[in-house]
Design an enzyme around this catalytic site. Structure first.
Site, PDB file in Angstrom:
ATOM      1  N   CYS A  92      89.295  36.598  34.651  1.00  0.00           N
ATOM      2  CA  CYS A  92      88.500  37.002  33.490  1.00  0.00           C
ATOM      3  C   CYS A  92      87.523  38.080  33.924  1.00  0.00           C
ATOM      4  CB  CYS A  92      87.760  35.808  32.896  1.00  0.00           C
ATOM      5  SG  CYS A  92      86.700  36.255  31.505  1.00  0.00           S
ATOM      6  N   GLY A  93      87.803  39.306  33.543  1.00  0.00           N
ATOM      7  CA  GLY A  93      86.933  40.411  33.929  1.00  0.00           C
ATOM      8  C   GLY A  93      85.607  40.405  33.199  1.00  0.00           C
ATOM      9  N   HIS A  94      85.623  40.136  31.895  1.00  0.00           N
ATOM     10  CA  HIS A  94      84.354  40.141  31.169  1.00  0.00           C
ATOM     11  C   HIS A  94      83.463  39.008  31.670  1.00  0.00           C
ATOM     12  CE1 HIS A  94      85.461  36.734  28.467  1.00  0.00           C
ATOM     13  NE2 HIS A  94      84.160  36.710  28.179  1.00  0.00           N
ATOM     14  N   ASP A 251      90.066  38.727  22.082  1.00  0.00           N
ATOM     15  CA  ASP A 251      89.006  39.235  22.953  1.00  0.00           C
ATOM     16  C   ASP A 251      88.254  40.333  22.219  1.00  0.00           C
ATOM     17  OD1 ASP A 251      87.399  40.233  25.032  1.00  0.00           O
ATOM     18  OD2 ASP A 251      88.919  39.774  26.523  1.00  0.00           O
ATOM     19  N   GLY A 256      88.514  42.582  30.510  1.00  0.00           N
ATOM     20  CA  GLY A 256      88.436  43.035  31.894  1.00  0.00           C
ATOM     21  C   GLY A 256      89.746  42.966  32.643  1.00  0.00           C
TER      22      GLY A 256
END
Length: 329
Positions: A92-94, A251, A256
């Site tokens: 999970c980038g965010h 999203d 991300g």
């Protein structure tokens, strides 16, 4: 009986929520973060905690968050299990951006008044880094340094209710199917979101069992996590996207790990050179800027920012018949 109490700190990154649980009130077994994810998926107590925090009435169908766990070794500051309404994700980038900002703002990680500090974090797909930027004693941006990302397959045709659509699959910590929205007669705009959700589910279902949906070395990372729909905005290096992940979850940010997958795709197709910026906008108008350095692997670096939205002590009354919650889509 005394009600349960669960403390969280909530952030958003580009409009996408991230609910941080610094001290999960459950035991999560395993030696590594990847093992803990497998343990969490099989443990009713951990899954109950996920549902309490994600599902209504304390969450909603698009809630996202992370349970902090010990890192794999001393090379990372902490580990995290990412969760959403349908389970536990591999990357999970965010969330990594939010965790980096929170770690500095909370004082967990010391940062210079002006400069950059790295916050290594162990996630189920490997070790990632939140590179947090400060100016005048304030956090101003955070980079998500992803795991190595790569193109898996292109020129896949998927039959949908809107006709056949061409699909590309890439890995950016999770496997993503990617579709140009115009190929289905759609655009990445809020007015088309119901159709995009339905189509994203169809594409994901159609790729179940497809060779492109298998991770080459770790079966725990297999399976198409989400479908990315994108519009071209002034050339291949400026795009707007929306990621439909899990079971129809949306999203709000430019995503991300999805942006990492798009970087891998564009790099493999010769549309994004090393150190060239990909400007990646979301369906709500937020923005990530991504790039990768020259080298044998594509390691995307995605820049964004996260902001706190609240601190909560959730209460679970033992007599509440709605525990652990429900989801309406």
């Amino acid at each position: 009986m005394t009600p349960e109490r669960i403390a969280t700190i909530d952030y958003h990154t580009g409009g996408e929520p991230f609910r941080i649980v610094p001290e999960p009130p459950v035991v999560i077994g395993g030696r590594t973060v990847a093992e803990r994810r497998a343990s969490a998926q099989a443990d009713p107590a951990v899954d109950r905690l996920r549902r309490i925090l994600c599902h209504e009435p304390r969450g909603h169908a698009d809630m996202y968050g992370g349970l902090l766990v010990p890192p794999d070794d001393d090379g990372a500051r902490f580990g995290v299990l990412f969760f959403h309404k349908d389970g536990f994700s591999t990357a999970c980038g965010h969330g990594t951006i939010a965790l980096g900002v929170w770690a500095v703002r909370s004082g967990l990680v010391d940062a210079p008044a002006a400069g950059v500090v790295e916050v290594p974090i162990d996630v189920p797909s490997g070790r990632v880094t939140a590179r947090v930027h400060t100016t005048g004693g304030r956090v101003t941006a955070a980079d998500f340094v992803s795991v190595p990302s790569y193109l898996v397959a292109e020129a896949i045709t998927v039959r949908t209710a809107r006709g056949p659509v061409p699909v590309v699959v890439s890995y950016g910590g999770a496997l993503y199917a990617q579709v140009e929205a115009s190929a289905a007669g759609l655009s990445v705009i809020p007015e088309h979101l119901p159709e995009l959700i339905a189509l994203g589910r169809q594409v994901k279902a159609a790729l179940t069992g497809h060779p492109a949906a298998r991770h080459p070395s770790d079966e725990r990372l297999s399976g198409i996590y989400g479908t990315i729909f994108f519009d071209q905005l002034g050339g291949p290096a400026h795009q707007r996207n929306v990621t439909i992940f899990a079971d129809g979850e949306v999203d709000r940010s430019p995503c991300g790990s999805g942006t990492a997958a798009r970087v891998a795709t564009l790099a493999a197709m010769g549309a994004l050179a090393p150190d060239q910026e990909l400007v990646h906008d979301s369906i709500v108008g937020s923005r990530f800027v991504a790039r990768y350095a020259p080298g044998p692997e594509v390691v995307p670096v995605i820049t964004g920012m996260a902001y706190p939205t609240g601190e909560h002590t959730f209460v679970v009354d033992p007599d509440d018949p709605m525990t652990p919650g429900f989801v309406l889509r």
